[in-house]
Design a protein around this motif. Structure first.
Motif, short mmCIF file in Angstrom:
data_model
loop_
_atom_site.label_atom_id
_atom_site.label_comp_id
_atom_site.label_asym_id
_atom_site.label_seq_id
_atom_site.Cartn_x
_atom_site.Cartn_y
_atom_site.Cartn_z
N ALA A 1 -10.12 -0.51 -16.72
CA ALA A 1 -9.86 -1.95 -16.82
C ALA A 1 -10.38 -2.59 -15.43
CB ALA A 1 -8.33 -2.07 -17.21
N GLY A 2 -10.64 -1.69 -14.46
CA GLY A 2 -11.02 -2.43 -13.22
C GLY A 2 -10.08 -2.31 -12.03
N ALA A 3 -8.85 -1.86 -12.28
CA ALA A 3 -7.98 -1.69 -11.20
C ALA A 3 -8.29 -0.51 -10.33
CB ALA A 3 -6.45 -1.51 -11.93
N ARG A 4 -8.18 -0.81 -9.13
CA ARG A 4 -8.41 0.17 -8.15
C ARG A 4 -7.05 0.59 -7.25
NH1 ARG A 4 -12.47 2.80 -6.07
NH2 ARG A 4 -14.04 1.23 -6.81
N TYR A 5 -6.70 1.94 -7.56
CA TYR A 5 -5.75 2.55 -6.89
C TYR A 5 -6.19 3.21 -5.70
CZ TYR A 5 -2.78 2.21 -10.99
OH TYR A 5 -2.11 1.73 -12.50
N PHE A 6 -5.20 3.17 -4.84
CA PHE A 6 -5.55 3.96 -3.24
C PHE A 6 -4.57 4.90 -3.23
CE2 PHE A 6 -7.40 -0.43 -3.13
CZ PHE A 6 -8.53 -0.18 -2.68
N PHE A 7 -5.00 6.13 -2.60
CA PHE A 7 -4.17 7.35 -2.44
C PHE A 7 -4.36 7.84 -1.02
CE2 PHE A 7 -4.75 7.27 -6.85
CZ PHE A 7 -3.51 7.66 -7.42
N CYS A 8 -3.00 8.12 -0.65
CA CYS A 8 -2.92 9.04 0.63
C CYS A 8 -2.44 10.38 0.07
CB CYS A 8 -1.98 8.50 1.70
SG CYS A 8 -2.34 6.90 2.32
N TYR A 9 -3.34 11.32 -0.12
CA TYR A 9 -3.11 12.52 -0.75
C TYR A 9 -2.90 12.32 -2.05
CZ TYR A 9 -3.81 13.70 4.09
OH TYR A 9 -4.24 13.96 5.45
N GLU A 10 -1.36 12.76 -2.56
CA GLU A 10 -1.08 12.59 -4.13
C GLU A 10 -0.30 11.31 -3.94
OE1 GLU A 10 2.83 14.18 -2.21
OE2 GLU A 10 0.36 14.11 -1.82
N GLN A 11 0.09 10.59 -2.97
CA GLN A 11 0.99 9.38 -3.24
C GLN A 11 -0.21 8.26 -3.11
OE1 GLN A 11 4.14 9.33 -3.39
NE2 GLN A 11 4.39 11.44 -3.27
N GLY A 12 0.17 7.36 -4.07
CA GLY A 12 -0.83 6.13 -4.20
C GLY A 12 -0.24 4.85 -4.51
N TYR A 13 -1.12 3.81 -4.45
CA TYR A 13 -0.47 2.56 -4.67
C TYR A 13 -1.84 1.41 -5.32
CZ TYR A 13 -3.06 1.20 -0.32
OH TYR A 13 -4.25 1.35 0.65
N LEU A 14 -1.26 0.57 -6.09
CA LEU A 14 -2.16 -0.50 -6.75
C LEU A 14 -1.60 -1.95 -6.06
CD1 LEU A 14 -4.02 -1.27 -8.74
CD2 LEU A 14 -2.25 -1.37 -10.35
N LEU A 15 -2.42 -2.80 -5.67
CA LEU A 15 -2.08 -4.07 -5.10
C LEU A 15 -1.94 -4.99 -6.35
CD1 LEU A 15 -4.46 -4.08 -2.15
CD2 LEU A 15 -2.04 -3.74 -1.82
N LEU A 16 -0.85 -5.38 -6.59
CA LEU A 16 -0.53 -6.32 -7.65
C LEU A 16 -0.65 -8.03 -7.19
CD1 LEU A 16 2.35 -4.58 -9.14
CD2 LEU A 16 -0.20 -4.56 -9.84
N GLU A 17 -0.42 -8.78 -7.92
CA GLU A 17 -0.32 -10.48 -7.65
C GLU A 17 1.19 -10.67 -6.63
OE1 GLU A 17 -0.74 -12.40 -11.05
OE2 GLU A 17 -2.61 -11.91 -11.59
N ASN A 18 1.02 -11.47 -6.28
CA ASN A 18 2.08 -12.13 -5.26
C ASN A 18 2.60 -11.10 -4.42
OD1 ASN A 18 2.33 -14.38 -7.09
ND2 ASN A 18 3.40 -13.50 -8.42
N ASP A 19 1.57 -10.53 -3.49
CA ASP A 19 1.80 -9.31 -2.57
C ASP A 19 2.96 -8.34 -3.11
OD1 ASP A 19 0.14 -10.49 -0.60
OD2 ASP A 19 1.87 -11.58 0.43
#
Length: 130
Positions: A91-109
């Motif tokens: 769908a085009g969403a980019r997740y970023f990972f620090c080893y196995e822990q990750g995050y996805l930047l969403l709207e409104n910070d």
């Protein structure tokens, strides 16, 4: 033709083999540690940032999937410029990972925190370092 040679670290005159560069192991180790200290410091500092980022996500995400704010991550010392891998979904969403822990930047910070189900945090073809 027998020029006096000195230890590369402490400057003490050397005796013995013609190719001797150091008076003892302590001087040899000290000289090489000084020579390589800049590159070691760079790697050590980056690894410290990555470990801190991982720890922050892990502490804020005990359940494996939760939302938080960008501001909360920053207040805890999170650095968004450092991550070990990224994953782009179909769908085009980019997740970023620090080893196995990750995050996805969403709207409104807002930020979605996730934990990879795979131990190595590798995600196949979509895995990329940038």
């Amino acid at each position: 033709m027998n020029a006096e040679r000195n230890c590369l670290d402490c400057g003490t005159p050397l005796h013995g083999r013609a190719d001797k560069k150091f008076c003892n192991d302590l001087c040899r180790n000290n000289y090489n540690n000084q020579l390589n200290s800049n590159s070691y410091n760079l790697v050590r500092n980056i690894n410290n940032i990555l470990r801190r980022n991982r720890r922050i996500i892990e502490e804020l995400n005990p359940s494996g999937k939760t939302k938080t704010t960008r501001e909360k991550l920053l207040k805890n010392g999170f650095d968004f410029e450092y991550f070990t891998s990224s994953y782009k979904t179909q769908a085009g969403a980019r997740y970023f990972f620090c080893y196995e822990q990750g995050y996805l930047l969403l709207e409104n910070d807002e930020v979605l925190l996730v934990k990879s189900k795979k131990e190595t945090a590798k995600f196949g073809e979509g895995n990329s370092a940038s």
